[in-house]
Design a protein around this motif. Structure first.
Motif, PDB file in Angstrom:
ATOM      1  N   TRP A  43       3.049   0.778   4.955  1.00  0.00           N
ATOM      2  CA  TRP A  43       1.873   0.531   4.132  1.00  0.00           C
ATOM      3  C   TRP A  43       2.071   0.966   2.699  1.00  0.00           C
ATOM      4  O   TRP A  43       1.522   0.372   1.794  1.00  0.00           O
ATOM      5  CB  TRP A  43       0.657   1.264   4.703  1.00  0.00           C
ATOM      6  CG  TRP A  43       0.009   0.512   5.797  1.00  0.00           C
ATOM      7  CD1 TRP A  43       0.248   0.671   7.134  1.00  0.00           C
ATOM      8  CD2 TRP A  43      -0.959  -0.531   5.685  1.00  0.00           C
ATOM      9  NE1 TRP A  43      -0.513  -0.214   7.838  1.00  0.00           N
ATOM     10  CE2 TRP A  43      -1.277  -0.960   6.978  1.00  0.00           C
ATOM     11  CE3 TRP A  43      -1.589  -1.135   4.610  1.00  0.00           C
ATOM     12  CZ2 TRP A  43      -2.191  -1.965   7.229  1.00  0.00           C
ATOM     13  CZ3 TRP A  43      -2.502  -2.132   4.854  1.00  0.00           C
ATOM     14  CH2 TRP A  43      -2.797  -2.542   6.152  1.00  0.00           C
ATOM     15  N   LEU A 149      -0.089  -4.511  -0.887  1.00  0.00           N
ATOM     16  CA  LEU A 149      -0.516  -3.275  -1.549  1.00  0.00           C
ATOM     17  C   LEU A 149       0.255  -3.044  -2.850  1.00  0.00           C
ATOM     18  O   LEU A 149      -0.313  -2.572  -3.837  1.00  0.00           O
ATOM     19  CB  LEU A 149      -0.328  -2.091  -0.607  1.00  0.00           C
ATOM     20  CG  LEU A 149      -1.337  -0.981  -0.756  1.00  0.00           C
ATOM     21  CD1 LEU A 149      -2.707  -1.470  -0.311  1.00  0.00           C
ATOM     22  CD2 LEU A 149      -0.932   0.213   0.043  1.00  0.00           C
ATOM     23  N   SER A 153      -1.432  -2.911  -6.464  1.00  0.00           N
ATOM     24  CA  SER A 153      -1.299  -1.625  -7.152  1.00  0.00           C
ATOM     25  C   SER A 153      -0.747  -1.771  -8.562  1.00  0.00           C
ATOM     26  O   SER A 153      -0.732  -0.800  -9.326  1.00  0.00           O
ATOM     27  CB  SER A 153      -0.373  -0.695  -6.374  1.00  0.00           C
ATOM     28  OG  SER A 153      -0.899  -0.411  -5.112  1.00  0.00           O
TER      29      SER A 153
END
Length: 171
Positions: A43, A149, A153
């Motif tokens: 993750w 992610l 980000s």
């Protein structure tokens, strides 16, 4: 003492800040892989790579492709990845970004985000291929959350790098 430049110490400190803030922030981001974070799936994005490409996209003049080779070596040593994985992938990403700069000329924020997404996708695909070559049986779908992610980000990384760059260039 000159009123324009300040004292010799202030000038020396500003010179050190200009030279070493990008390098130090990238190495600190690479060292974040040493934090004891336990996860059963992938993750957490590669923060060191994200900060590296953010510096490269925001300030392309400070680093050449050879810097990615050295920082990739440090990332491989620190993270425990196969030696040469980050060296190869990060250098190829820098060369690709150099090529994109020669084609595109000026870029805006959205194009930088698109280039960062492409770099993250290439990096994730490269890690997957290297893992397959080493005999691991990993589904490519396992890396999708980490890739999403990392792409999401990028604005946070851009904000952090922009603040560091402003502090780096202040008088």
């Amino acid at each position: 003492m000159s009123r324009i430049a300040g004292s010799e110490t202030e000038v020396a400190i500003r010179d050190l800040r200009r030279r070493f803030v990008p390098l130090a922030s990238t190495i600190v981001a690479i060292m974040m892989s040493l934090l004891p974070i336990v996860a059963s799936t992938l993750w957490i994005p590669n923060i060191g790579f994200l900060i590296l490409i953010t510096w490269r996209l925001m300030r392309p003049e400070i680093w050449s492709a050879q810097v990615a080779l050295g920082l990739g070596f440090a990332a491989d040593l620190i993270s425990g990845a196969p030696l040469g994985q980050s060296m190869l992938l990060w250098t190829l990403v820098f060369l690709g970004l150099d090529y994109a700069d020669s084609l595109l000329g000026e870029r805006d924020y959205w194009l930088d985000w698109l280039l960062a997404a492409a770099a993250c996708a290439f990096h994730s695909a490269g890690i997957w291929v290297i893992a397959l070559l080493m005999g691991a049986e990993i589904s490519p779908w396992l890396m999708v959350p980490q890739l999403c992610l990392a792409i999401l980000s990028y604005p946070l990384a851009a904000r952090i790098v922009l603040r560091l760059d402003r502090w780096r260039l202040t008088r």
